[in-house]
Design a protein around this motif. Sequence first.
Motif, mmCIF file in Angstrom:
data_model
loop_
_atom_site.group_PDB
_atom_site.id
_atom_site.type_symbol
_atom_site.label_atom_id
_atom_site.label_comp_id
_atom_site.label_asym_id
_atom_site.label_seq_id
_atom_site.Cartn_x
_atom_site.Cartn_y
_atom_site.Cartn_z
ATOM 1 N N VAL A 1 55.332 -96.609 -78.777
ATOM 2 C CA VAL A 1 55.184 -96.141 -77.397
ATOM 3 C C VAL A 1 56.093 -94.953 -77.094
ATOM 4 N N GLU A 2 57.332 -94.992 -77.576
ATOM 5 C CA GLU A 2 58.277 -93.909 -77.304
ATOM 6 C C GLU A 2 57.785 -92.592 -77.883
ATOM 7 N N LYS A 3 57.291 -92.637 -79.124
ATOM 8 C CA LYS A 3 56.734 -91.434 -79.747
ATOM 9 C C LYS A 3 55.519 -90.938 -78.974
ATOM 10 N N TYR A 4 54.690 -91.877 -78.528
ATOM 11 C CA TYR A 4 53.483 -91.530 -77.764
ATOM 12 C C TYR A 4 53.857 -90.772 -76.493
ATOM 13 N N LEU A 5 54.873 -91.250 -75.782
ATOM 14 C CA LEU A 5 55.310 -90.607 -74.545
ATOM 15 C C LEU A 5 55.857 -89.209 -74.804
ATOM 16 N N GLU A 6 56.553 -89.042 -75.933
ATOM 17 C CA GLU A 6 57.068 -87.719 -76.283
ATOM 18 C C GLU A 6 55.929 -86.734 -76.521
ATOM 19 N N HIS A 7 54.918 -87.183 -77.287
ATOM 20 C CA HIS A 7 53.759 -86.319 -77.557
ATOM 21 C C HIS A 7 52.977 -86.030 -76.277
ATOM 22 N N LEU A 8 52.834 -87.037 -75.424
ATOM 23 C CA LEU A 8 52.103 -86.862 -74.173
ATOM 24 C C LEU A 8 52.779 -85.822 -73.293
#
Length: 242
Positions: free
Chosen positions: A121-128
């Motif tokens: 989730v943390e990586k996803y938020l960074e990419h988003l």
Amino acid sequence: MIDTKNISLKRLFVNSWRYCLRKRHELALFSIVNALFMIVGFKILDSWHDKLFLLWLVPYYVFWCYFFRFYFERKPYMLTVKLFDTLLPSTRILLFTLLVMLVLMAIPLLIPIIYRDAPWVEKYLEHLQRYTESGTIFDLGMILILTLIAPLIFYRPMMSWIGSVIGRSGKLSTAFLRTKGNYRQFVVLAFIFNFIYIFFEFVDEKLGCAGWLFLFCSSFVTVLMNVVLAKTYESFFLEIES
């Protein structure tokens, strides 16, 4: 049972082009008037940022009603109570489109909430965040999404609106049933016209035309696109019933 058919894009464009050649003087006039509307709405007014833009939408809406009534030879072209019958289908289409867009915009934001305990989730938020802040990537992503959902929010609902404009059925359910099985064809149509608009916008930026080249060129393309929509309606509705 409602009959359905698969549309031929080659035949659609050939018939649309033949109509454009046959009615070239009338369509040239429609294109010029459309360009004048664009100048008022997007150059003189500041599009939807200007309160007067809502007033501008009224005559512009009537203009396109006139266009389709002219195409299908439904007289009188403008001074008719039939125009009021188009308000309910157009409102339904607008609300349906807004609902679909809100759902699509909410999905990326809901994912980290639904999977909040997942390790990615943390990586996803960074990419988003990165893609949202990058204007080019975000715009391309939106264009791709809009192209893929265009059959759902534009092409198929437009069949119901055109029907209401010319005094026929304006039911969304009928439009969706009769155009069933043509998702690929409508996506290709969306891709073609989106590509043309993007091309003219790119050329406009490279030549430093401040949007004027795009405005005039896109005006002609928009009229052509509406001819294609009218031919699409003919293919799905008038040919079946004839």
